[in-house]
Design an enzyme around this catalytic site. Sequence first.
Site, PDB file in Angstrom:
ATOM      1  N   CYS A   1       0.845  -1.203   0.000  1.00 27.89           N
ATOM      2  CA  CYS A   1       0.000   0.000   0.000  1.00 27.89           C
ATOM      3  C   CYS A   1       0.885   1.259   0.000  1.00 27.89           C
ATOM      4  CB  CYS A   1      -0.919  -0.006   1.220  1.00 27.89           C
ATOM      5  SG  CYS A   1      -1.769   1.552   1.479  1.00 27.89           S
TER       6      CYS A   1
ATOM      7  N   CYS B   1       0.632   3.242   3.286  1.00 32.30           N
ATOM      8  CA  CYS B   1       1.317   2.528   4.375  1.00 32.30           C
ATOM      9  C   CYS B   1       2.831   2.696   4.232  1.00 32.30           C
ATOM     10  CB  CYS B   1       0.945   1.046   4.373  1.00 32.30           C
ATOM     11  SG  CYS B   1      -0.671   0.673   5.094  1.00 32.30           S
TER      12      CYS B   1
ATOM     13  N   GLY C   1     -14.215   8.230  -6.981  1.00 37.62           N
ATOM     14  CA  GLY C   1     -12.965   8.806  -7.475  1.00 37.62           C
ATOM     15  C   GLY C   1     -11.757   8.451  -6.641  1.00 37.62           C
TER      16      GLY C   1
ATOM     17  N   HIS D   1      -6.167   3.460   0.581  1.00 44.76           N
ATOM     18  CA  HIS D   1      -5.881   3.609   2.021  1.00 44.76           C
ATOM     19  C   HIS D   1      -6.661   4.852   2.420  1.00 44.76           C
ATOM     20  CE1 HIS D   1      -2.820   3.595   5.544  1.00 44.76           C
ATOM     21  NE2 HIS D   1      -3.625   4.645   5.752  1.00 44.76           N
TER      22      HIS D   1
ATOM     23  N   HIS E   1      -8.173   8.140   3.287  1.00 43.16           N
ATOM     24  CA  HIS E   1      -7.541   9.463   3.388  1.00 43.16           C
ATOM     25  C   HIS E   1      -8.583  10.540   3.177  1.00 43.16           C
ATOM     26  CE1 HIS E   1      -7.266   8.136  -0.813  1.00 43.16           C
ATOM     27  NE2 HIS E   1      -7.436   9.409  -1.150  1.00 43.16           N
TER      28      HIS E   1
HETATM   29  P1  5GP Z   1      -7.895   9.908  -4.163  1.00 44.06           P
HETATM   30  O1  5GP Z   1      -7.982  10.131  -5.648  1.00 44.06           O
HETATM   31  O2  5GP Z   1      -7.668   8.448  -3.851  1.00 44.06           O
HETATM   32  O3  5GP Z   1      -9.029  10.492  -3.378  1.00 44.06           O
HETATM   33  O4  5GP Z   1      -6.633  10.720  -3.681  1.00 44.06           O
HETATM   34  C1  5GP Z   1      -5.342  10.220  -3.770  1.00 44.06           C
HETATM   35  C2  5GP Z   1      -4.430  11.411  -3.710  1.00 44.06           C
HETATM   36  O5  5GP Z   1      -3.123  10.935  -3.445  1.00 44.06           O
HETATM   37  C3  5GP Z   1      -4.349  12.206  -5.014  1.00 44.06           C
HETATM   38  O6  5GP Z   1      -4.743  13.545  -4.773  1.00 44.06           O
HETATM   39  C4  5GP Z   1      -2.885  12.086  -5.423  1.00 44.06           C
HETATM   40  O7  5GP Z   1      -2.374  13.278  -5.987  1.00 44.06           O
HETATM   41  C5  5GP Z   1      -2.204  11.728  -4.133  1.00 44.06           C
HETATM   42  N1  5GP Z   1      -1.005  10.925  -4.270  1.00 44.06           N
HETATM   43  C6  5GP Z   1      -0.848   9.833  -5.071  1.00 44.06           C
HETATM   44  N2  5GP Z   1       0.382   9.326  -4.928  1.00 44.06           N
HETATM   45  C7  5GP Z   1       1.017  10.115  -4.006  1.00 44.06           C
HETATM   46  C8  5GP Z   1       2.336  10.082  -3.443  1.00 44.06           C
HETATM   47  O8  5GP Z   1       3.168   9.231  -3.736  1.00 44.06           O
HETATM   48  N3  5GP Z   1       2.630  11.049  -2.532  1.00 44.06           N
HETATM   49  C9  5GP Z   1       1.733  12.018  -2.182  1.00 44.06           C
HETATM   50  N4  5GP Z   1       2.144  12.922  -1.291  1.00 44.06           N
HETATM   51  N5  5GP Z   1       0.481  12.073  -2.692  1.00 44.06           N
HETATM   52  C10 5GP Z   1       0.133  11.126  -3.593  1.00 44.06           C
HETATM   53 ZN    ZN Z   2      -2.325   1.329   3.656  1.00 42.23          ZN
END
Ligand code: 5GP
Ligand code: ZN
Length: 114
Positions: free
Chosen positions: A4, A7, A93, A98, A100
């Site tokens: 993950c 993680c 989306g 994990h 967040h």
């Molecule tokens: P989701 O689309 O799942 O709601 O949000 C995932 C978020 O994680 C996205 O806004 C993306 O830019 C961010 N993200 C993806 N990979 C990484 C990473 O390796 N480091 C950081 N700091 N953010 C990440």
């Molecule tokens: Zn995780």
Amino acid sequence: MSDCLFCKIVAGEIPSAKVFEDEELLAFEDISPAAPVHVLIIPKIHLDSIHEAGEEHKELIGRIHLAAGRIAAERGLAEGGYRIVNNCGADGGQTVPHLHFHLLGGRAMTWPPG
Ligand code: 5GP
Ligand code: ZN
């Protein structure tokens, strides 16, 4: 969850720009910010999504929101406002499985965000 991404960030195996950390939570800058302020707040324990959370996690989920509010205040967003977003599952989306929460601010948000 050894495979993950978040993680691995919690474990320090992948670097992140940390904003806040305590025993249960980690907040760090989103790597691809969608607003002038874009901070991710996550529990250190692995939950795939909010859909996996139960009664035993209600304080954790509450603390994440309070941390988001504190970070927003630190970033000067208290007056102008901000948004806390949780994306859950494919239609929500969610791209990182994990749990967040996004703290977004520094510009006027549209609704729905698109
Ligand atoms: P989701 O689309 O799942 O709601 O949000 C995932 C978020 O994680 C996205 O806004 C993306 O830019 C961010 N993200 C993806 N990979 C990484 C990473 O390796 N480091 C950081 N700091 N953010 C990440
Ligand atoms: Zn995780």
